[in-house]
Design an enzyme around this catalytic site. Structure first.
Site, PDB file in Angstrom:
ATOM      1  N   LYS A 199       0.845  -1.177  -0.063  1.00  0.00           N
ATOM      2  CA  LYS A 199       0.097  -0.086   0.073  1.00  0.00           C
ATOM      3  C   LYS A 199       0.867   1.198   0.052  1.00  0.00           C
ATOM      4  O   LYS A 199       0.837   2.084  -0.814  1.00  0.00           O
ATOM      5  CB  LYS A 199      -0.893  -0.087   1.317  1.00  0.00           C
ATOM      6  CG  LYS A 199      -1.876   1.350   1.251  1.00  0.00           C
ATOM      7  CD  LYS A 199      -2.538   1.149   2.661  1.00  0.00           C
ATOM      8  CE  LYS A 199      -1.649   2.081   3.602  1.00  0.00           C
ATOM      9  NZ  LYS A 199      -2.203   2.464   4.923  1.00  0.00           N
ATOM     10  N   ASP A 217      -6.399   0.839   0.831  1.00  0.00           N
ATOM     11  CA  ASP A 217      -6.337   1.182   2.294  1.00  0.00           C
ATOM     12  C   ASP A 217      -7.769   0.758   2.863  1.00  0.00           C
ATOM     13  O   ASP A 217      -8.407   0.133   1.993  1.00  0.00           O
ATOM     14  CB  ASP A 217      -6.119   2.522   2.562  1.00  0.00           C
ATOM     15  CG  ASP A 217      -7.290   3.733   2.264  1.00  0.00           C
ATOM     16  OD1 ASP A 217      -8.102   3.163   1.482  1.00  0.00           O
ATOM     17  OD2 ASP A 217      -7.469   4.592   2.359  1.00  0.00           O
TER      18      ASP A 217
END
Length: 331
Positions: A199, A217
């Site tokens: 991420k 996320d």
């Protein structure tokens, strides 16, 4: 003659040898009674189902409303899914044309550090903390040689400050020792840095190097599952499933659009369905507040204005007839 006619009119129905009337006669009478009973019974009241409006209440000026409510059936085809997903992204791009990373940074080093610090806290809190950090430690060389206790004191407001101090000092040392003090521009190198996962790596690649990536996320995970883009729960599988619905060139902006929408409108506990610009395309419409006026009160924005432009309230961006404001820093 009159007596004979009266006798014929009064004559009872013929009976069988057993003394009972023929079956056709009794069946006919029963059918009439059943039909009469059915006629007086009231049909059960239809259950009310929340239906998204054909025109969303939270629109910006110039955005064409959805022509029809196209909530997907359970057997939505792959082609229909791709079309719906891309249409949602186009709609969000018009609502959030200025969507961008909400972490303040001036170079790749600041971005990777800020992204690591953003775990389990808000971007606003990180933006309030990093100016002091970068003023004292502007380069990887500076931060790698920092006193951990001094860094912890600066990072204390971000929460988990000891673990985050260890990560940012560790990644700074790795940058100095393995990459000459420069942030690498490859995924396989970024994920080797302490505290950096896929991420964080995609945030850096997409926003510091212009290389497409999907940032999965918590907001992104929640929304793509609500929209039935995928049923996966593992971030890597979500990334692969959603990435297959869009051209690679859309990935970075798509991530911003979805995350901005999740932070401002499609909240985890109580989404503002009645103020949602993509309500007609959402299979989860009705999970949140559908009344337009009540839904507007659920819109979230920073103190002083809507995130991305700190002068105007959210109505300036979302209300019908509103005009999108310029990006932060413009004007």
């Amino acid at each position: 003659m009159k007596k004979a006619a009266s006798a014929r009119r009064a004559a009872p129905a013929k009976k069988t040898a057993s003394g009972k009337e023929p079956a056709s006669t009794t069946k006919g009478a029963s059918a009439k009674k059943a039909a009469k009973g059915a006629a007086v019974k009231k049909a059960p009241a239809a259950k009310k189902v929340a239906v998204a409006p054909k025109k969303a209440t939270a629109r910006i000026k110039g955005t064409a409303p959805a022509r029809t409510v196209v909530h997907p059936p359970g057997d939505e085809s792959r082609t229909a899914l791709v079309r719906r997903a891309r249409r949602i992204n186009r709609e969000l791009a018009e609502v959030f044309p200025y969507a961008h990373p909400e972490l303040d940074f001036e170079n790749p080093f600041q971005l990777v550090v800020a992204t690591v610090l953003s775990a389990q806290t808000t971007d606003l809190r990180v933006n309030q903390t990093t100016p002091s950090l970068f003023a004292k430690y502007p380069t990887p060389e500076d931060l790698s040689a920092a006193n951990p206790e001094e860094v912890e004191e600066i990072l204390r407001p971000c929460g988990f400050f000891r673990a985050k101090t260890k990560s940012v000092i560790g990644l700074s040392k790795a940058l100095v020792e393995d990459f000459g003090g420069e942030v690498p521009g490859r995924l396989e190198d970024l994920v080797k840095l302490p505290g950096v996962g896929r991420k964080t790596a995609f945030v850096v690649l997409g926003n510091a190097f212009g290389r497409p990536g999907i940032t999965v996320d918590t907001h992104f995970q929640r929304l793509v599952r609500r929209w039935r883009w995928t049923g996966e729960s593992d971030p890597d599988k979500i990334e692969a499933a959603v990435g297959a619905l869009f051209p690679k060139s859309d990935w970075t902006d798509l991530s911003h659009h979805v995350i901005w929408h999740g932070r401002r409108i499609c909240h985890a506990r109580k989404p503002a369905c009645g103020a949602c610009p993509i309500a007609p395309l959402c299979p989860a419409y009705g999970e949140g507040e559908t009344d337009p006026e009540k839904a507007k009160k659920l819109l979230k924005y920073e103190k002083g204005g809507f995130p991305g432009q700190r002068l105007k309230p959210p109505q300036a961006y979302l209300d019908a007839g509103g005009t999108p404001a310029p990006p932060l820093g413009a004007g």
